[in-house]
Motif scaffolding. Structure first.
Motif, PDB file in Angstrom:
ATOM      1  N   ILE A 161      -1.311 -14.552   9.712  1.00 15.55           N
ATOM      2  CA  ILE A 161      -2.191 -14.844   8.570  1.00 15.55           C
ATOM      3  C   ILE A 161      -1.715 -14.049   7.358  1.00 15.55           C
ATOM      4  N   GLU A 162      -1.683 -14.693   6.193  1.00 14.62           N
ATOM      5  CA  GLU A 162      -1.271 -13.985   4.969  1.00 14.62           C
ATOM      6  C   GLU A 162      -2.380 -13.034   4.524  1.00 14.62           C
ATOM      7  N   ILE A 163      -1.962 -11.911   3.937  1.00 10.45           N
ATOM      8  CA  ILE A 163      -2.939 -10.864   3.615  1.00 10.45           C
ATOM      9  C   ILE A 163      -2.799 -10.387   2.176  1.00 10.45           C
ATOM     10  N   ALA A 164      -3.956 -10.201   1.508  1.00  9.86           N
ATOM     11  CA  ALA A 164      -3.991  -9.518   0.208  1.00  9.86           C
ATOM     12  C   ALA A 164      -5.126  -8.506   0.237  1.00  9.86           C
ATOM     13  N   GLU A 165      -4.839  -7.283  -0.230  1.00 12.93           N
ATOM     14  CA  GLU A 165      -5.808  -6.193  -0.153  1.00 12.93           C
ATOM     15  C   GLU A 165      -6.066  -5.610  -1.533  1.00 12.93           C
ATOM     16  N   PHE A 166      -7.333  -5.376  -1.859  1.00 16.33           N
ATOM     17  CA  PHE A 166      -7.704  -4.899  -3.199  1.00 16.33           C
ATOM     18  C   PHE A 166      -8.625  -3.683  -3.122  1.00 16.33           C
ATOM     19  N   GLY A 167      -8.415  -2.753  -4.054  1.00 18.75           N
ATOM     20  CA  GLY A 167      -9.255  -1.557  -4.113  1.00 18.75           C
ATOM     21  C   GLY A 167      -8.712  -0.397  -3.295  1.00 18.75           C
ATOM     22  N   ILE A 168      -7.453  -0.557  -2.844  1.00 22.11           N
ATOM     23  CA  ILE A 168      -6.821   0.405  -1.938  1.00 22.11           C
ATOM     24  C   ILE A 168      -6.588   1.760  -2.637  1.00 22.11           C
ATOM     25  N   ARG A 169      -6.858   2.826  -1.905  1.00 18.26           N
ATOM     26  CA  ARG A 169      -6.518   4.176  -2.383  1.00 18.26           C
ATOM     27  C   ARG A 169      -6.264   5.138  -1.233  1.00 18.26           C
ATOM     28  N   SER A 170      -5.961   4.585  -0.055  1.00 21.19           N
ATOM     29  CA  SER A 170      -5.656   5.419   1.096  1.00 21.19           C
ATOM     30  C   SER A 170      -4.774   4.665   2.087  1.00 21.19           C
ATOM     31  N   GLY A 171      -3.689   5.340   2.479  1.00 20.24           N
ATOM     32  CA  GLY A 171      -2.790   4.737   3.460  1.00 20.24           C
ATOM     33  C   GLY A 171      -1.674   5.706   3.766  1.00 20.24           C
ATOM     34  N   THR A 172      -0.812   5.342   4.703  1.00 16.36           N
ATOM     35  CA  THR A 172       0.308   6.199   5.087  1.00 16.36           C
ATOM     36  C   THR A 172       1.609   5.575   4.599  1.00 16.36           C
ATOM     37  N   LYS A 173       2.648   6.381   4.629  1.00 12.57           N
ATOM     38  CA  LYS A 173       3.983   5.918   4.234  1.00 12.57           C
ATOM     39  C   LYS A 173       4.412   4.726   5.099  1.00 12.57           C
ATOM     40  N   GLU A 174       4.111   4.822   6.406  1.00 12.25           N
ATOM     41  CA  GLU A 174       4.481   3.743   7.335  1.00 12.25           C
ATOM     42  C   GLU A 174       3.746   2.451   6.998  1.00 12.25           C
ATOM     43  N   GLU A 175       2.489   2.587   6.603  1.00 15.34           N
ATOM     44  CA  GLU A 175       1.720   1.380   6.255  1.00 15.34           C
ATOM     45  C   GLU A 175       2.306   0.698   5.023  1.00 15.34           C
ATOM     46  N   VAL A 176       2.697   1.500   4.044  1.00 14.80           N
ATOM     47  CA  VAL A 176       3.283   0.930   2.826  1.00 14.80           C
ATOM     48  C   VAL A 176       4.601   0.227   3.166  1.00 14.80           C
ATOM     49  N   LYS A 177       5.380   0.837   4.058  1.00 15.91           N
ATOM     50  CA  LYS A 177       6.635   0.225   4.509  1.00 15.91           C
ATOM     51  C   LYS A 177       6.341  -1.130   5.162  1.00 15.91           C
ATOM     52  N   TYR A 178       5.310  -1.149   5.979  1.00 17.70           N
ATOM     53  CA  TYR A 178       4.936  -2.388   6.669  1.00 17.70           C
ATOM     54  C   TYR A 178       4.550  -3.486   5.670  1.00 17.70           C
ATOM     55  N   THR A 179       3.869  -3.120   4.591  1.00 15.25           N
ATOM     56  CA  THR A 179       3.485  -4.140   3.587  1.00 15.25           C
ATOM     57  C   THR A 179       4.736  -4.783   2.987  1.00 15.25           C
ATOM     58  N   LYS A 180       5.777  -3.953   2.806  1.00 14.27           N
ATOM     59  CA  LYS A 180       7.024  -4.472   2.217  1.00 14.27           C
ATOM     60  C   LYS A 180       7.723  -5.396   3.198  1.00 14.27           C
ATOM     61  N   GLU A 181       7.802  -4.973   4.462  1.00 10.95           N
ATOM     62  CA  GLU A 181       8.460  -5.795   5.479  1.00 10.95           C
ATOM     63  C   GLU A 181       7.763  -7.141   5.665  1.00 10.95           C
ATOM     64  N   ARG A 182       6.426  -7.135   5.584  1.00 12.54           N
ATOM     65  CA  ARG A 182       5.662  -8.339   5.923  1.00 12.54           C
ATOM     66  C   ARG A 182       5.172  -9.117   4.710  1.00 12.54           C
ATOM     67  N   GLY A 183       5.524  -8.659   3.511  1.00 17.50           N
ATOM     68  CA  GLY A 183       5.072  -9.365   2.310  1.00 17.50           C
ATOM     69  C   GLY A 183       3.564  -9.326   2.123  1.00 17.50           C
ATOM     70  N   ILE A 184       2.956  -8.215   2.509  1.00 17.02           N
ATOM     71  CA  ILE A 184       1.505  -8.070   2.335  1.00 17.02           C
ATOM     72  C   ILE A 184       1.231  -7.571   0.921  1.00 17.02           C
ATOM     73  N   HIS A 185       0.375  -8.294   0.202  1.00 12.48           N
ATOM     74  CA  HIS A 185       0.054  -7.901  -1.175  1.00 12.48           C
ATOM     75  C   HIS A 185      -1.036  -6.843  -1.151  1.00 12.48           C
ATOM     76  N   TRP A 186      -0.910  -5.845  -1.994  1.00  7.81           N
ATOM     77  CA  TRP A 186      -2.031  -4.905  -2.130  1.00  7.81           C
ATOM     78  C   TRP A 186      -2.053  -4.310  -3.531  1.00  7.81           C
ATOM     79  N   VAL A 187      -3.268  -4.036  -4.006  1.00  7.51           N
ATOM     80  CA  VAL A 187      -3.432  -3.474  -5.343  1.00  7.51           C
ATOM     81  C   VAL A 187      -4.264  -2.197  -5.239  1.00  7.51           C
ATOM     82  N   HIS A 188      -3.707  -1.132  -5.751  1.00  7.29           N
ATOM     83  CA  HIS A 188      -4.388   0.174  -5.795  1.00  7.29           C
ATOM     84  C   HIS A 188      -5.646   0.060  -6.657  1.00  7.29           C
ATOM     85  N   ALA A 189      -6.704   0.740  -6.252  1.00  2.00           N
ATOM     86  CA  ALA A 189      -7.958   0.721  -7.026  1.00  2.00           C
ATOM     87  C   ALA A 189      -7.703   1.106  -8.484  1.00  2.00           C
TER      88      ALA A 189
END
Ligand SMILES: N=C(N)NCCCCNCCCN
Ligand SMILES: [Mn+2]
Ligand SMILES: [Mn+2]
Length: 286
Positions: A161-189
């Protein structure tokens, strides 16, 4: 439905309807098994329902009276304390049962930990998952548990399932790497804007599922939640984005999760209840 307790339902001044006739079917999943900081999500659904007592059924800016909208509240899922896998299984089965009785109704889940969002998503299998959250929730596992609330978006992305996340202000380096690998969109609060929101979600395939982790709001509005974070979005910012989604995309279900608390009248539940009324109101207008 064998899996349900119905000890709590919406406390409105107007009658509820049956599942078969409903436009909306509400299910609570009061799971509190993997919370990492503040406990109390087991009381979330009850607190949200109780907080609706404070609200008018008439929504001023929509000219809609929820007393004229067909809402069913089936109560809370019989959760298995400490066992997210079994509870999710029960949730999937229950939502499938609701769908069989009324395929047109919009299921609404009230939580309960965010891990429980997997149940409606698996039952509905949307093409896109749009989430408002302070956290990425993309960990492979947390505290040795892949079904921890901090992993729910990761498990959903594994469903394709495609994912977009909004209001983000907490995560780990590995999670950010995963967003890049999987094309997951996210926007920092900090960088959130309605323009940025539309730019991203416009491209996402229908149907979509909306998940609200209540901790997306600034913690002054939601002090009672599993993992509160400063610096969140405002109420009308989120409402504006949701209105656009409901008008322009095919929304097949939504949830409001991570509401905790130990006392009636908790500010967090009042925020969640108001958002619940707005969401039902805006979907009723389409
Ligand atoms: N999705 C979430 N809610 N994630 C938050 C997980 C808890 C992070 N604690 C960090 C503690 C570091 N000492
Ligand atoms: Mn969160
Ligand atoms: Mn979350």
């Amino acid at each position: 439905m064998e899996l349900l307790y119905t000890y709590e339902t919406l406390k409105l001044e107007f009658p509820m309807t049956e599942i078969e006739k409903a436009d909306f079917v509400i299910l609570g999943i009061p799971f509190d098994g993997t919370t990492s900081y503040k406990p109390g999500t087991r009381f979330g659904p009850t607190l949200i329902r109780q907080a609706t007592l404070n609200l008018e059924s008439y929504i001023l800016d929509y000219d809609i009276d929820l007393a004229e909208v067909r809402i069913a509240d089936v109560g809370d899922l019989a959760i298995v304390a400490g066992n997210p896998v079994e509870t999710i299984k029960r949730g999937i089965k229950t939502i499938e049962e609701i769908r069989k009785l009324n395929p047109k109704a919009i299921p609404i889940v009230l939580g309960g930990e965010h891990s429980m969002t997997y149940a409606p998503v698996k039952a509905l299998m949307p093409k896109s998952y749009i989430v408002f959250d302070a956290h990425l929730d993309l960990r492979e596992q947390y505290e040795e548990n892949p079904w921890n609330h901090a992993c729910v978006a990761r498990r959903i992305s594994e469903l394709g399932i495609e994912i977009a996340e909004f209001g983000i202000r907490s995560g780990t380096k590995e999670e950010v790497k995963y967003t890049k690998e999987r094309g997951i969109h996210w926007v920092h609060a900090r960088h959130y804007s309605f323009e940025r929101f539309k730019e991203i979600v416009r491209e996402l395939p229908d149907p979509i599922y909306i998940s609200i982790d209540i901790d997306v709001f600034d913690l002054s509005m939601v002090p009672s939640t599993g993992t509160p974070e400063a610096g969140g979005l405002g109420f009308w910012e989120v409402v504006e984005a949701l209105e656009w989604l409901v008008r322009n995309k095919e929304v097949v279900g939504f949830d409001i999760m991570e509401v905790a608390g130990m006392e009636l009248g908790d500010v967090t539940a009042l925020t969640a209840a108001k958002l619940l009324f707005y969401l039902m109101g805006m979907i009723s207008m389409r």
